[in-house]
Enzyme design. Structure first.
Site, PDB file in Angstrom:
ATOM      1  N   HIS A 131      50.029  42.469  31.923  1.00 22.35           N
ATOM      2  CA  HIS A 131      49.331  41.180  32.008  1.00 22.35           C
ATOM      3  C   HIS A 131      50.110  40.056  31.326  1.00 22.35           C
ATOM      4  CE1 HIS A 131      45.593  42.412  33.980  1.00 22.35           C
ATOM      5  NE2 HIS A 131      45.747  43.561  33.345  1.00 22.35           N
TER       6      HIS A 131
ATOM      7  N   GLU B  65      45.054  33.482  40.332  1.00 17.97           N
ATOM      8  CA  GLU B  65      46.355  33.049  40.858  1.00 17.97           C
ATOM      9  C   GLU B  65      46.208  31.989  41.943  1.00 17.97           C
ATOM     10  OE1 GLU B  65      45.368  36.937  43.136  1.00 17.97           O
ATOM     11  OE2 GLU B  65      44.903  35.981  41.222  1.00 17.97           O
TER      12      GLU B  65
ATOM     13  N   ASP C  18      48.292  30.227  46.736  1.00 16.18           N
ATOM     14  CA  ASP C  18      47.867  31.531  46.221  1.00 16.18           C
ATOM     15  C   ASP C  18      49.104  32.399  46.055  1.00 16.18           C
ATOM     16  OD1 ASP C  18      46.653  34.184  45.958  1.00 16.18           O
ATOM     17  OD2 ASP C  18      44.808  33.215  46.598  1.00 16.18           O
TER      18      ASP C  18
ATOM     19  N   ASN D 136      50.755  42.287  37.634  1.00 11.34           N
ATOM     20  CA  ASN D 136      50.042  42.784  36.450  1.00 11.34           C
ATOM     21  C   ASN D 136      50.129  44.299  36.335  1.00 11.34           C
ATOM     22  OD1 ASN D 136      49.123  40.298  35.440  1.00 11.34           O
ATOM     23  ND2 ASN D 136      47.374  40.283  36.833  1.00 11.34           N
TER      24      ASN D 136
END
Length: 307
Positions: A197, A227, A184, A192
């Protein structure tokens, strides 16, 4: 029970002569994806006289750079290689069609044994009708799309979960161990929010390509969503798995994925577990997922083993 027949040296020599004479394209790759045998017909595809020391990736890179062999139609070879490797050698058997730069169309079979060796046998099907070929090409393209994450090019959620089911079945039937890792990206929302983005997409793509470059052919790598990613490591012991995942974290930590923001860096956290035969797929994922949460709770940019 009758004993299996003995394979004599004379029989092996006959097979070798026939392979050498055959118009079939025959090649054998070991568990590291290094070519261990290729007959003259196979080598002729790539305009080579020897296969010594060449990996499958070397052959594909040679094709792309020299314009001989496989017709690789892409503006980003490394992305193509990452995506193609995500499907290569993941099933005991598969078959597909592709074209060569000289205009020939070939049908390829890929057989994988328990030790991870891959046998390729292919043959020329150029004489088949173009309309039929187009239909099959569309079918193969649809299958690839159904297995591939559109952004990163690695396995999508459905494909990596399918691989997990296969590895779990192998554990139950033959005792083949497999590590499962949940990765992760840390503080990804901030990427972001701060850089946009598009930058977030670049980081995800960079991460996928970086991790894929560390893997063996038999390893599985897919994006679960957002993610969050999953890795599958068959035929590995716990100590080796720790070293492998630690190396991934180290590479990510040192990377600079945004060329226009040179001081930007990122990290990821990992939850690590060995598949347990008595648990179903969902419970095995939860084991690794809980460990990933623990890694984040304990400071991020680290790995934690499932309890």
């Amino acid at each position: 029970m009758a004993s299996p027949p003995v394979v004599s040296n004379a029989l092996v020599q006959h097979m070798a002569r026939l392979h050498k004479q055959s118009p079939l394209f025959v090649a054998l790759f070991d568990a590291t994806d290094t070519t261990r045998y290729a007959n003259p017909a196979f080598l002729s595809i790539f305009g080579l006289s020897t296969y010594a020391g060449l990996t499958w990736s070397d052959l594909m890179r040679h094709s792309y750079m020299s314009g001989v062999g496989a017709a690789i139609k892409t503006d980003d070879f490394e992305a193509w290689l990452t995506s193609t490797r995500s499907r290569r050698g993941k099933l005991p058997f598969r078959a597909f069609e592709t074209d060569l730069t000289d205009g020939r169309w070939i049908y390829i079979t890929e057989t994988v044994d328990e030790q991870g060796w891959v046998l390729h046998v292919a043959f020329d099907i150029s004489a088949m009708r173009t309309s039929e070929r187009a239909l099959r090409q569309a079918r193969d393209g649809a299958l690839r799309a159904a297995q591939t994450d559109a952004l990163t090019g690695i396995s999508n959620r459905a494909h990596i979960l399918q691989q997990l089911d296969q590895r779990l079945e192998q554990l139950r039937t033959s005792g083949q161990t497999c590590g499962v890792v949940i990765l992760d990206l840390d503080h990804f929302k901030c990427v972001n929010d701060t850089h946009g983005h598009h930058a977030g997409d670049l980081v995800l793509t960079h991460f996928a390509r970086l991790v894929a470059g560390t893997l063996r052919r038999e390893d599985g790598f897919g994006r679960l969503g957002g993610e969050e990613f999953m890795l599958l490591f068959p035929n590995i012991e716990a100590a080796a798995l720790t070293l492998t995942v630690s190396r991934v974290l180290e590479l990510v930590r040192a990377a600079a994925p945004l060329s226009d923001v040179p001081d930007f860096s990122y990290t990821c956290s990992a939850g690590v577990a060995m598949l347990k035969a008595e648990l179903d797929a969902k419970a095995n994922i939860c084991n690794a997922d809980r460990a990933a949460y623990a890694a984040k709770a304990n400071g991020r940019d680290r790995l934690e083993w499932a309890a």
